[in-house]
Write a protein that holds these residues in place. Structure first.
Motif, PDB file in Angstrom:
ATOM      1  N   UNK A 172       0.822  -1.206   0.000  1.00 42.20           N
ATOM      2  CA  UNK A 172       0.000   0.000   0.000  1.00 42.20           C
ATOM      3  C   UNK A 172       0.864   1.267   0.000  1.00 42.20           C
ATOM      4  N   UNK A 173       2.118   1.130   0.430  1.00 42.78           N
ATOM      5  CA  UNK A 173       3.001   2.303   0.561  1.00 42.78           C
ATOM      6  C   UNK A 173       4.359   2.123  -0.108  1.00 42.78           C
ATOM      7  N   UNK A 174       4.755   0.882  -0.380  1.00 36.91           N
ATOM      8  CA  UNK A 174       6.114   0.593  -0.830  1.00 36.91           C
ATOM      9  C   UNK A 174       6.106  -0.374  -2.015  1.00 36.91           C
ATOM     10  N   UNK A 175       7.253  -0.486  -2.651  1.00 31.15           N
ATOM     11  CA  UNK A 175       7.528  -1.555  -3.603  1.00 31.15           C
ATOM     12  C   UNK A 175       8.056  -2.722  -2.776  1.00 31.15           C
ATOM     13  N   UNK A 176       7.211  -3.675  -2.478  1.00 24.97           N
ATOM     14  CA  UNK A 176       7.540  -4.798  -1.609  1.00 24.97           C
ATOM     15  C   UNK A 176       8.015  -5.979  -2.454  1.00 24.97           C
ATOM     16  N   UNK A 177       9.208  -6.495  -2.138  1.00 28.13           N
ATOM     17  CA  UNK A 177       9.885  -7.483  -2.978  1.00 28.13           C
ATOM     18  C   UNK A 177      10.336  -8.653  -2.110  1.00 28.13           C
ATOM     19  N   UNK A 178       9.931  -9.858  -2.462  1.00 30.07           N
ATOM     20  CA  UNK A 178      10.288 -11.045  -1.680  1.00 30.07           C
ATOM     21  C   UNK A 178      10.948 -12.086  -2.576  1.00 30.07           C
ATOM     22  N   UNK A 179      12.290 -12.140  -2.586  1.00 33.55           N
ATOM     23  CA  UNK A 179      12.974 -13.158  -3.391  1.00 33.55           C
ATOM     24  C   UNK A 179      13.063 -14.493  -2.668  1.00 33.55           C
ATOM     25  N   UNK A 180      13.240 -15.551  -3.425  1.00 32.45           N
ATOM     26  CA  UNK A 180      13.654 -16.840  -2.874  1.00 32.45           C
ATOM     27  C   UNK A 180      15.181 -16.850  -2.851  1.00 32.45           C
ATOM     28  N   UNK A 181      15.761 -16.921  -1.658  1.00 34.32           N
ATOM     29  CA  UNK A 181      17.218 -16.905  -1.530  1.00 34.32           C
ATOM     30  C   UNK A 181      17.831 -18.115  -2.233  1.00 34.32           C
ATOM     31  N   UNK A 182      19.095 -18.010  -2.577  1.00 33.55           N
ATOM     32  CA  UNK A 182      19.809 -19.107  -3.241  1.00 33.55           C
ATOM     33  C   UNK A 182      19.691 -20.390  -2.422  1.00 33.55           C
ATOM     34  N   UNK A 183      19.292 -21.464  -3.102  1.00 33.40           N
ATOM     35  CA  UNK A 183      19.130 -22.751  -2.437  1.00 33.40           C
ATOM     36  C   UNK A 183      17.731 -23.014  -1.929  1.00 33.40           C
ATOM     37  N   UNK A 184      16.855 -22.010  -2.022  1.00 34.60           N
ATOM     38  CA  UNK A 184      15.510 -22.130  -1.476  1.00 34.60           C
ATOM     39  C   UNK A 184      14.462 -21.869  -2.557  1.00 34.60           C
ATOM     40  N   UNK A 185      13.264 -22.406  -2.306  1.00 38.82           N
ATOM     41  CA  UNK A 185      12.115 -22.074  -3.127  1.00 38.82           C
ATOM     42  C   UNK A 185      12.307 -22.390  -4.590  1.00 38.82           C
ATOM     43  N   UNK A 186      11.871 -21.445  -5.436  1.00 35.09           N
ATOM     44  CA  UNK A 186      11.882 -21.652  -6.878  1.00 35.09           C
ATOM     45  C   UNK A 186      13.036 -20.945  -7.568  1.00 35.09           C
ATOM     46  N   UNK A 187      14.009 -20.487  -6.789  1.00 28.96           N
ATOM     47  CA  UNK A 187      15.242 -19.994  -7.392  1.00 28.96           C
ATOM     48  C   UNK A 187      16.036 -21.195  -7.914  1.00 28.96           C
ATOM     49  N   UNK A 188      16.676 -21.004  -9.055  1.00 30.04           N
ATOM     50  CA  UNK A 188      17.384 -22.094  -9.733  1.00 30.04           C
ATOM     51  C   UNK A 188      18.390 -22.787  -8.810  1.00 30.04           C
ATOM     52  N   UNK A 189      18.417 -24.104  -8.916  1.00 31.69           N
ATOM     53  CA  UNK A 189      19.405 -24.899  -8.204  1.00 31.69           C
ATOM     54  C   UNK A 189      20.416 -25.458  -9.193  1.00 31.69           C
TER      55      UNK A 189
END
Length: 278
Positions: free
Chosen positions: A58-75
């Protein structure tokens, strides 16, 4: 940078960082706020921050990455993980999405990464929110040992969430247990996770730590949040952060475990929003 065609809310946009196609979610516009998740099995930026992103957006550009080794970030095969690599990955992620400087919200492992980034690259970090944050040395807790040593099963997922993550066990319904179990056994997820923090695990707390004399030099405004009943990262860690960070405030939630952003979501979201806006 590209958008993947998917209806999975955990998969957003992708950008190259440290040689990895890095998955991230974004909402809103304005000053950037980067939210870094913890290190639980099957964790993603979405799982950690799904209740916080819409409020900040509502006030910011909110950005949530998947850190290296986690989630859907490339392994990648044989990728070695270290604090140096995680810091490099976040820096290159910021470069990739065109962010010169951002506020940071770091949960647990994400708190350790936030502090490391702030001490090594102070020009890239504005205000800091630490939530149940690692990044200081402490004695390995039973809870953290269990989280990092988690072996996927429905029973283990339920036990971990009921006994180590949440103070209020009524939050742990069958659907949540099933979703966290299924997240932990997605292709490649457990393999990379189990390789990150093998026993003995006290050494990994040290490896994620930033020297206290470096932390005490930080001048960033900081909000430190902790659940009084946290069994994963002890409350004493946040008390120490509050002593070290000269421009910090500390809020401790009673009847709250390691899941502050979920168990106390409304109070947490308002507190963080107001801190970043003030």
């Amino acid at each position: 940078m590209n958008t993947q065609a998917t209806t999975d809310p955990e998969i957003g946009k992708s950008v190259q960082a440290a040689g990895l196609a890095t998955n991230y979610l974004e909402q809103g516009s304005g000053d950037p706020v980067i939210l870094i998740h913890g290190s639980g099995p099957g964790v993603t930026g979405y799982a950690n921050w799904r209740l916080t992103l819409p409020v900040l957006a509502e006030h910011f550009w909110a950005i949530a990455p998947d850190a290296a080794g986690f989630g859907y970030t490339e392994r990648k095969p044989d990728q070695e993980f270290s604090l140096d690599f995680w810091v490099r990955h976040i820096l290159e992620f910021m470069d990739g999405i065109g962010v010169e400087k951002a506020h940071f919200i770091g949960n647990s492992f994400g708190g350790a990464l936030t502090i490391a980034l702030a001490t090594r690259h102070p020009d890239r970090v504005d205000r800091i929110v630490l939530m149940g944050a690692a990044g200081l040395e402490f004695d390995l807790t039973e809870g953290l040992d269990a989280v990092w040593g988690h072996e996927p099963s429905i029973e283990n997922a339920r036990y971990m969430m009921e006994n180590y993550f949440a103070f209020d066990k009524s939050l742990i319904g069958d659907d949540l247990v099933k979703s966290r179990y299924e997240a932990s056994v997605r292709p490649g997820f457990h393999e990379s996770f189990s390789a990150m923090f093998p026993a003995p695990r006290q050494r990994h707390i040290k490896a994620l730590s930033t020297p206290e004399d470096h932390i005490s030099q930080l001048e960033n405004r900081a909000l430190i949040v902790h659940g009084r009943d946290d069994k994963v990262v002890p409350l004493e860690t946040s008390l120490r952060y509050n002593q070290l960070l000269r421009n910090s405030d500390l809020h401790v939630f009673g009847n709250c475990g390691h899941w502050t952003q979920i168990e106390k979501k409304d109070q947490f979201n308002v507190m963080v929003r107001d801190f970043l806006l003030s």
